[in-house]
Design a protein around this motif. Structure first.
Motif, PDB file in Angstrom:
ATOM      1  N   ILE A  32      38.220  35.889 124.968  1.00  0.00           N
ATOM      2  CA  ILE A  32      38.436  36.481 126.289  1.00  0.00           C
ATOM      3  C   ILE A  32      39.932  36.440 126.584  1.00  0.00           C
ATOM      4  O   ILE A  32      40.711  35.952 125.765  1.00  0.00           O
ATOM      5  N   ASN A  33      40.318  36.901 127.744  1.00  0.00           N
ATOM      6  CA  ASN A  33      41.725  36.879 128.170  1.00  0.00           C
ATOM      7  C   ASN A  33      42.634  37.546 127.150  1.00  0.00           C
ATOM      8  O   ASN A  33      43.599  36.956 126.673  1.00  0.00           O
ATOM      9  N   ALA A  34      42.272  38.764 126.805  1.00  0.00           N
ATOM     10  CA  ALA A  34      43.054  39.564 125.846  1.00  0.00           C
ATOM     11  C   ALA A  34      43.188  38.844 124.506  1.00  0.00           C
ATOM     12  O   ALA A  34      44.219  38.919 123.841  1.00  0.00           O
ATOM     13  N   ARG A  36      43.311  35.623 123.918  1.00  0.00           N
ATOM     14  CA  ARG A  36      44.115  34.392 123.945  1.00  0.00           C
ATOM     15  C   ARG A  36      43.298  33.142 124.297  1.00  0.00           C
ATOM     16  O   ARG A  36      43.848  32.055 124.381  1.00  0.00           O
ATOM     17  N   CYS A  37      41.998  33.338 124.497  1.00  0.00           N
ATOM     18  CA  CYS A  37      41.159  32.207 124.891  1.00  0.00           C
ATOM     19  C   CYS A  37      39.795  32.341 124.217  1.00  0.00           C
ATOM     20  O   CYS A  37      39.150  33.386 124.306  1.00  0.00           O
ATOM     21  N   ARG A  39      35.924  31.354 124.076  1.00  0.00           N
ATOM     22  CA  ARG A  39      34.874  30.876 124.979  1.00  0.00           C
ATOM     23  C   ARG A  39      33.714  30.335 124.154  1.00  0.00           C
ATOM     24  O   ARG A  39      33.129  31.044 123.342  1.00  0.00           O
ATOM     25  N   HIS A  41      30.300  29.519 124.755  1.00  0.00           N
ATOM     26  CA  HIS A  41      29.458  30.000 125.837  1.00  0.00           C
ATOM     27  C   HIS A  41      28.145  29.227 125.992  1.00  0.00           C
ATOM     28  O   HIS A  41      27.467  28.935 125.019  1.00  0.00           O
TER      29      HIS A  41
END
Length: 162
Positions: A32-34, A36-37, A39, A41
Motif C-alpha cells: 500500500i502507500n504507493a 512503500r508499505c 500490509r 492483513h
C-alpha cells in the motif's frame, strides 16, 4: 510443592488453539502507500460479543524468570490482543479449558516484534513483560457486564526459560 513449566519460543502452530501470534512474518499480503508499505492483513480473530473494540494502553511491572504462576484469568465476552510497544520479550501463559477450569498451563517466550491475541474464553496468565517499561497497546472488548473470570491454582506452577 510447586509444579514446573518450561517456557518455549512462541510459534503460531503451537499457540493456535488459544489465539493468534501477531507478527510481520513472511511477505506482506499486499503493498500500500504507493508500494512503500507492506500490509500484513487481518492477522487476528477479534471477537467482542455484545461490546465494541477498544484500544487501551497497559503499563505492567516487569517480571523475571523463574516466575511463580498462581493465577490465570479469562474473558468470556471478548478476545484480547496484546501488542508490545517495545521490542522486548514477554512471557505468554495459556491453559486449555477443562470443564470450566484451566488445565495444565503452557508458557511461551515472545521474540521481538511478536504480540498475541487470546481467543474469547481462553485461560491466560497476567501480563508479564520481561524488561521495562512493560508498555502495551491492548485491543479488547469495551461494554457492560463482567468480562473477567479468575482462577487461583491451589498449587502454583514454576515457569523457567527453555
Amino acid at each position: 510443592m510447586t509444579r514446573e513449566i518450561v517456557a518455549r519460543p512462541l510459534e503460531p502452530a503451537a499457540f493456535a488453539p488459544f489465539g493468534d501470534v501477531l507478527e510481520a512474518a513472511g511477505a506482506p499480503d499486499r503493498l500500500i502507500n504507493a508500494g512503500r508499505c507492506g500490509r500484513f492483513h487481518d492477522r487476528a480473530r477479534l471477537d467482542f460479543g455484545d461490546g465494541r473494540a477498544g484500544i487501551s494502553l497497559f503499563l505492567a511491572e516487569p517480571r523475571a524468570l523463574p516466575l511463580e504462576l498462581d493465577l490465570v484469568e479469562r474473558h468470556p465476552d471478548g478476545s484480547q490482543a496484546f501488542l508490545p510497544m517495545t521490542a522486548d520479550p514477554f512471557l505468554v501463559v495459556v491453559a486449555p479449558d477443562e470443564g470450566g477450569r484451566p488445565g495444565r498451563p503452557l508458557a511461551f517466550l515472545t521474540r521481538p516484534g511478536q504480540g498475541v491475541n487470546y481467543l474469547r474464553g481462553t485461560w491466560h496468565g497476567v501480563l508479564a513483560p520481561l524488561a521495562p517499561p512493560g508498555l502495551f497497546a491492548v485491543v479488547d472488548r469495551i461494554g457492560p457486564g463482567a468480562n473477567l473470570e479468575e482462577h487461583v491454582f491451589a498449587t502454583p506452577w514454576r515457569i523457567t526459560a527453555g
